[in-house]
Structure formats: structure tokens, C-alpha cells
Design a protein around this motif. Structure first.
Motif, PDB file in Angstrom:
ATOM      1  N   ALA A   1       1.082  -0.903   0.104  1.00  0.00           N
ATOM      2  CA  ALA A   1      -0.302  -0.107   0.195  1.00  0.00           C
ATOM      3  C   ALA A   1       0.353   1.190  -0.325  1.00  0.00           C
ATOM      4  N   GLY A   2       1.982   1.551  -0.079  1.00  0.00           N
ATOM      5  CA  GLY A   2       3.212   2.161  -0.023  1.00  0.00           C
ATOM      6  C   GLY A   2       2.875   2.913  -1.061  1.00  0.00           C
ATOM      7  N   LEU A   3       2.902   3.416  -2.506  1.00  0.00           N
ATOM      8  CA  LEU A   3       3.227   3.738  -3.306  1.00  0.00           C
ATOM      9  C   LEU A   3       1.489   4.409  -3.776  1.00  0.00           C
ATOM     10  N   LEU A   4       1.332   4.198  -2.633  1.00  0.00           N
ATOM     11  CA  LEU A   4      -0.905   3.717  -3.093  1.00  0.00           C
ATOM     12  C   LEU A   4      -1.193   5.156  -2.007  1.00  0.00           C
ATOM     13  N   GLY A  23       6.982   5.610   4.009  1.00  0.00           N
ATOM     14  CA  GLY A  23       7.925   6.391   3.927  1.00  0.00           C
ATOM     15  C   GLY A  23       7.492   6.420   5.011  1.00  0.00           C
ATOM     16  N   GLY A  24       7.098   5.426   5.606  1.00  0.00           N
ATOM     17  CA  GLY A  24       7.535   4.855   6.769  1.00  0.00           C
ATOM     18  C   GLY A  24       7.141   6.736   8.457  1.00  0.00           C
ATOM     19  N   ARG A  25       6.264   6.933   7.963  1.00  0.00           N
ATOM     20  CA  ARG A  25       5.515   8.069   8.709  1.00  0.00           C
ATOM     21  C   ARG A  25       4.003   7.447   9.399  1.00  0.00           C
ATOM     22  N   ASP A  26       3.960   8.330  10.398  1.00  0.00           N
ATOM     23  CA  ASP A  26       2.775   7.665  11.540  1.00  0.00           C
ATOM     24  C   ASP A  26       1.769   7.648  11.098  1.00  0.00           C
ATOM     25  N   GLY A  27       1.235   8.458  10.214  1.00  0.00           N
ATOM     26  CA  GLY A  27      -0.176   8.472   9.738  1.00  0.00           C
ATOM     27  C   GLY A  27      -0.794   9.953   9.486  1.00  0.00           C
ATOM     28  N   GLY A  28       0.312  10.825   9.434  1.00  0.00           N
ATOM     29  CA  GLY A  28       0.188  12.455   9.534  1.00  0.00           C
ATOM     30  C   GLY A  28      -0.424  12.894   8.439  1.00  0.00           C
ATOM     31  N   ARG A  29       0.899  11.911   7.077  1.00  0.00           N
ATOM     32  CA  ARG A  29       0.407  12.462   5.474  1.00  0.00           C
ATOM     33  C   ARG A  29       0.305  10.788   4.838  1.00  0.00           C
ATOM     34  N   VAL A  30      -0.917  10.497   5.219  1.00  0.00           N
ATOM     35  CA  VAL A  30      -0.700   9.157   4.538  1.00  0.00           C
ATOM     36  C   VAL A  30      -2.606   9.133   4.135  1.00  0.00           C
ATOM     37  N   GLY A  31      -2.428   8.581   2.869  1.00  0.00           N
ATOM     38  CA  GLY A  31      -3.911   8.284   2.327  1.00  0.00           C
ATOM     39  C   GLY A  31      -3.990   8.722   1.202  1.00  0.00           C
ATOM     40  N   THR A  88      -0.884   6.736  -9.506  1.00  0.00           N
ATOM     41  CA  THR A  88      -0.756   5.369  -9.629  1.00  0.00           C
ATOM     42  C   THR A  88      -2.309   4.538  -9.310  1.00  0.00           C
ATOM     43  N   TRP A  89      -3.361   5.190  -8.666  1.00  0.00           N
ATOM     44  CA  TRP A  89      -4.230   5.080  -8.458  1.00  0.00           C
ATOM     45  C   TRP A  89      -5.737   5.037  -9.650  1.00  0.00           C
ATOM     46  N   THR A  90      -5.098   5.617 -10.676  1.00  0.00           N
ATOM     47  CA  THR A  90      -5.456   5.654 -12.318  1.00  0.00           C
ATOM     48  C   THR A  90      -5.192   3.813 -12.298  1.00  0.00           C
ATOM     49  N   VAL A  91      -4.037   3.795 -12.516  1.00  0.00           N
ATOM     50  CA  VAL A  91      -3.235   1.968 -13.027  1.00  0.00           C
ATOM     51  C   VAL A  91      -4.203   0.779 -11.460  1.00  0.00           C
ATOM     52  N   VAL A 129      -9.300   5.058   3.650  1.00  0.00           N
ATOM     53  CA  VAL A 129      -8.643   5.156   1.449  1.00  0.00           C
ATOM     54  C   VAL A 129     -10.196   5.339   0.677  1.00  0.00           C
ATOM     55  N   ARG A 130     -10.390   5.853   0.230  1.00  0.00           N
ATOM     56  CA  ARG A 130     -11.737   6.154  -0.584  1.00  0.00           C
ATOM     57  C   ARG A 130     -11.582   5.197  -1.386  1.00  0.00           C
ATOM     58  N   GLY A 131     -10.513   5.010  -2.592  1.00  0.00           N
ATOM     59  CA  GLY A 131     -10.437   4.286  -3.538  1.00  0.00           C
ATOM     60  C   GLY A 131     -10.615   2.799  -3.124  1.00  0.00           C
ATOM     61  N   LEU A 132     -10.140   2.398  -2.487  1.00  0.00           N
ATOM     62  CA  LEU A 132      -9.755   1.275  -1.840  1.00  0.00           C
ATOM     63  C   LEU A 132     -11.471   1.107  -1.322  1.00  0.00           C
TER      64      LEU A 132
END
Length: 244
Positions: free
Chosen positions: A165-168, A173-181, A189-192, A217-220
Motif C-alpha cells: 500500500a506504500g506508493l498508493l 515513507g515510514g510515517r506515523d499517519g500524519g501524511r498517509v492517505g 498510481t490510483w488510475t492504474v 482510503v476512499r479508493g479501496l
């Protein structure tokens, strides 16, 4: 790095990243405890290239501000060569002390490696067993998580090129949720992903409460709602099969 600025930013995860950096730096220092003092005290001139190598490797560890443990491996070759030269110049008693300290560090990490629980690997094996028992060998599957080894353990082909789920979501990036989504994903990436993921006969939501869970994650979430139904769980992972 240029395709996803969110991967390099510290915003929202400053303490998380700082803690990882300090912990992993400390681990490397303990591993090299017997060699640090001899290297620092060494006065041999023909080591400028090795020091440059070591400093360049340290700069590479810092680049991106992630501090994953395996990043530190690049420090070891120049450190080992510097230590070799330093030990050759030491008196016998100091050499013995350095070697004994290094042997103790080796014993410590060997014991840790043998006895430490392998919770992630055990989880991946349980999920893989459930995947292989619910799908025929030719069916592609989608495992929404951060353990791509599950595909190999289950002997099933991935439904999409994005093995985690990383690139999506930027979670890799190893972040704790602040900039994940979804809005922090690498562009395009989401188009593909949407085009490829619909081929999955089975979807495994292995987020287990992480910031990239379907509710965030709305797309999923839309993918699951449009064509899949929940059929069970295994070790916290939720299984969905294609709706007939």
C-alpha cells in the motif's frame, strides 16, 4: 523522490522519525562498540578516502529522513576497513580488548536474532495459508498491506503491480499517519491500481488498524463496496471474495 514530495517530508511525523533514527543509530553503535575507540584514536594518514566513503554513506542514511535499519548497512564496509587499519596499529592488550568487545556484541545480536519473535513473518504465513486455501492456483489476489512476501508464501500472483500500500498511500515513507492517505499517493498510481485490482478473486485487507485502512482510503473502500463481500478474518486481516 521527485514523484512524491510527501515521501521526503517530515510533516506530522517528526518525533516518530527522530525516535527511529536515534534507536537505529544506537543499535549500530552497540554493534561497533569494540571498534569505535580504535578508529577514533587512529592517526594513520592513508585513510582519507575511507573517511570520505564513511561520511558519504552517513549522508546517504540521512537523505530522505527515514532511518530504516537496512539503510545503515552501507556504513559497515568503510567502518570495517577503518577498523582493520586501526587495530593493526594498536598495542596487543588494546587489540584483545577490542576483539573481546566485538565478540560480545556479535553474541548479543546473534542471540537476539535467534530468540526474537518473528511476529510479522508468522502473521504473513497465516494469511498466506488462508489465501491459498480459498483460491485456486491461477486466481490473482490483492493483499492490501505492507507484506509482499505473503504473495510468495501463498503461491498466488498479485492482481496489481503495487505489491504494498506504500506508493498508493505514502505509508511506506515510514510515517506515523500524519501524511498517509490517497491524496499523498505517487501521481497516477490510483488510475492504474483501479484498472488492475478488479481482476482480484480475493482481496485481503491486512491494514489491521493502520492509517491506510479502507475507512481512510476512499479508493479501496469503493472497490470493496462495488464488487466484493466479506467472508471472514484471519489473524486480524479481513478477507473479501468477488461478489457473484
Amino acid at each position: 523522490m521527485t514523484g512524491s514530495g510527501a515521501y521526503a517530508t517530515l510533516t506530522g511525523s517528526e518525533l516518530h522519525v527522530l525516535a527511529r533514527g536515534l534507536v537505529n543509530t544506537g543499535i549500530v553503535a552497540v554493534a561497533c562498540a569494540g571498534l569505535i575507540a580504535p578508529v577514533v584514536r587512529a592517526r594513520r594518514a592513508p585513510t582519507a578516502d575511507l573517511w570520505l566513503w564513511l561520511l558519504a554513506s552517513a549522508a546517504a542514511v540521512l537523505l530522505g529522513l527515514h532511518f530504516f535499519g537496512h539503510y545503515y548497512l552501507q556504513l559497515l564496509p568503510p567502518a570495517a576497513l577503518l577498523a582493520t587499519g586501526a587495530l593493526r596499529a594498536l598495542p596487543y592488550d588494546r587489540t584483545i580488548t577490542a576483539l573481546l568487545t566485538s565478540a560480545c556484541a556479535c553474541a548479543l545480536f546473534l542471540t537476539w536474532g535467534v530468540l526474537a519473535p518473528r511476529t510479522d513473518l508468522d502473521h504473513a504465513r497465516r494469511v498466506a495459508q488462508a489465501v491459498s486455501s480459498r483460491t485456486p492456483p491461477d486466481d490473482p489476489v490483492l493483499i492490501w498491506g505492507m507484506h509482499p512476501e505473503t504473495y510468495w508464501l501463498a503461491d498466488r500472483a498479485p492482481a496489481t503491480r503495487y505489491l504494498t500500500a506504500g506508493l498508493l498511500t505514502n505509508y511506506s515513507g515510514g510515517r506515523d499517519g500524519g501524511r498517509v492517505g490517497e491524496r499523498y499517493a505517487v501521481r497516477g498510481t490510483w488510475t492504474v491500481f483501479r484498472r488492475e485490482a478488479v481482476s482480484a478473486a480475493l482481496v485481503v485487507d491486512d491494514s489491521r488498524g493502520k492509517p491506510y485502512a479502507p475507512e481512510r482510503v476512499r479508493g479501496l473502500r469503493r472497490l470493496l463496496a462495488a464488487g466484493y463481500e466479506e467472508v471472514g478474518t484471519v489473524d486480524g486481516a479481513v478477507l473479501y471474495v468477488k461478489r457473484r
